[in-house]
Design a protein around this motif. Structure first.
Motif, PDB file in Angstrom:
ATOM      1  N   ASP A  74     -24.180  12.372 -20.399  1.00 38.66           N
ATOM      2  CA  ASP A  74     -23.027  12.050 -21.225  1.00 38.66           C
ATOM      3  C   ASP A  74     -21.797  11.793 -20.357  1.00 38.66           C
ATOM      4  N   ASP A 112     -17.834  12.097 -19.845  1.00 36.36           N
ATOM      5  CA  ASP A 112     -16.723  12.935 -20.275  1.00 36.36           C
ATOM      6  C   ASP A 112     -15.400  12.183 -20.300  1.00 36.36           C
ATOM      7  N   ARG A 162     -20.056  11.320 -14.689  1.00 34.46           N
ATOM      8  CA  ARG A 162     -19.486  11.638 -16.000  1.00 34.46           C
ATOM      9  C   ARG A 162     -18.227  10.822 -16.308  1.00 34.46           C
ATOM     10  N   CYS A 197      -9.893   8.075 -22.396  1.00 36.09           N
ATOM     11  CA  CYS A 197     -10.501   8.889 -23.442  1.00 36.09           C
ATOM     12  C   CYS A 197     -11.279  10.018 -22.793  1.00 36.09           C
ATOM     13  N   ALA A 198     -11.263  11.153 -23.440  1.00 42.45           N
ATOM     14  CA  ALA A 198     -12.029  12.301 -22.974  1.00 42.45           C
ATOM     15  C   ALA A 198     -12.935  12.776 -24.106  1.00 42.45           C
ATOM     16  N   SER A 199     -14.120  13.228 -23.752  1.00 38.37           N
ATOM     17  CA  SER A 199     -15.057  13.693 -24.768  1.00 38.37           C
ATOM     18  C   SER A 199     -14.555  15.012 -25.358  1.00 38.37           C
ATOM     19  N   GLY A 200     -15.213  15.450 -26.378  1.00 41.29           N
ATOM     20  CA  GLY A 200     -14.840  16.695 -27.012  1.00 41.29           C
ATOM     21  C   GLY A 200     -15.210  16.684 -28.484  1.00 41.29           C
ATOM     22  N   ALA A 201     -15.536  15.515 -28.985  1.00 41.10           N
ATOM     23  CA  ALA A 201     -15.949  15.386 -30.378  1.00 41.10           C
ATOM     24  C   ALA A 201     -17.163  14.466 -30.422  1.00 41.10           C
ATOM     25  N   THR A 202     -17.925  14.595 -31.480  1.00 33.53           N
ATOM     26  CA  THR A 202     -19.064  13.709 -31.667  1.00 33.53           C
ATOM     27  C   THR A 202     -18.900  12.973 -32.989  1.00 33.53           C
TER      28      THR A 202
END
Length: 186
Positions: free
Chosen positions: A1, A3, A150, A177-182
């Motif tokens: 994934d 990040d 990542r 953008c940074a991950s943290g939600a789906t």
């Protein structure tokens, strides 16, 4: 994934409010006495759809109107119909050109049915241009933090809009953008 990610930039937009005005009449007993604002709006929307192939791919034009009010009763020829929309694009010039075509299509719907139309255009956001120098610094920091596997910096163009585009007109910016939600946004 992944990040962290960033792309070249994203669309700007013009926000639109559209009011079609016709003449109400009894839908069963005297529809011939009315001017159907809903049919005028539908004709304008069909004309917008017919324009889509005239938009150049590299301009990333997006037009996505909605009907916010479409009449009051099934038994009445609608006298007023309201729409809202954005006209999105990659440059201010492409937005201006597409918006001109969209307004012409909306007016054609009114003319075809004998209705009136009020089109109110409001400034939305300017297109976003991510600064390449800031992107290089951010990428280096993100890779040091999360590892290169990542981090994904792409040459893609986002067709969404953000107020960060306004800032990119006056100073160097990036909108990573940074991950943290789906899931799917919006």
């Amino acid at each position: 994934d992944v990040d962290f990610s960033c792309n070249r930039g994203g669309n700007g937009c013009i926000a639109k409010r559209v009011i079609y005005r016709g003449v109400g009449a009894h839908a069963g007993g005297s529809p011939h006495k009315g001017v159907n604002a809903l049919y005028a709006a539908q004709t304008g929307l069909q004309a917008i759809n017919a324009l889509r192939e005239t938009f150049r791919d590299e301009d990333h034009i997006r037009v996505h109107p909605i009907v916010t009010a479409g009449g009051h009763s099934v038994n009445i020829i609608p006298a007023e119909v309201r729409l809202e929309s954005y006209v999105r694009g990659a440059t201010l010039e492409s937005i201006r050109e597409a918006n001109f075509k969209v307004n012409r299509a909306l007016a054609a719907g009114a003319a075809a049915l004998g209705a009136r139309v009020l089109i109110v255009d409001r400034p939305g956001y300017a297109p976003l241009t991510n600064d390449p120098n800031l992107m290089a610094v951010a990428r280096s920091c993100m890779e040091a933090l999360a590892g290169p596997e990542r981090v994904q910096f792409k040459s893609d163009w986002s067709t969404g809009c953000t107020d960060m585009g306004d800032l990119s007109c006056v100073m160097p910016v990036i909108h990573p953008c940074a991950s943290g939600a789906t899931g799917t946004g919006h």
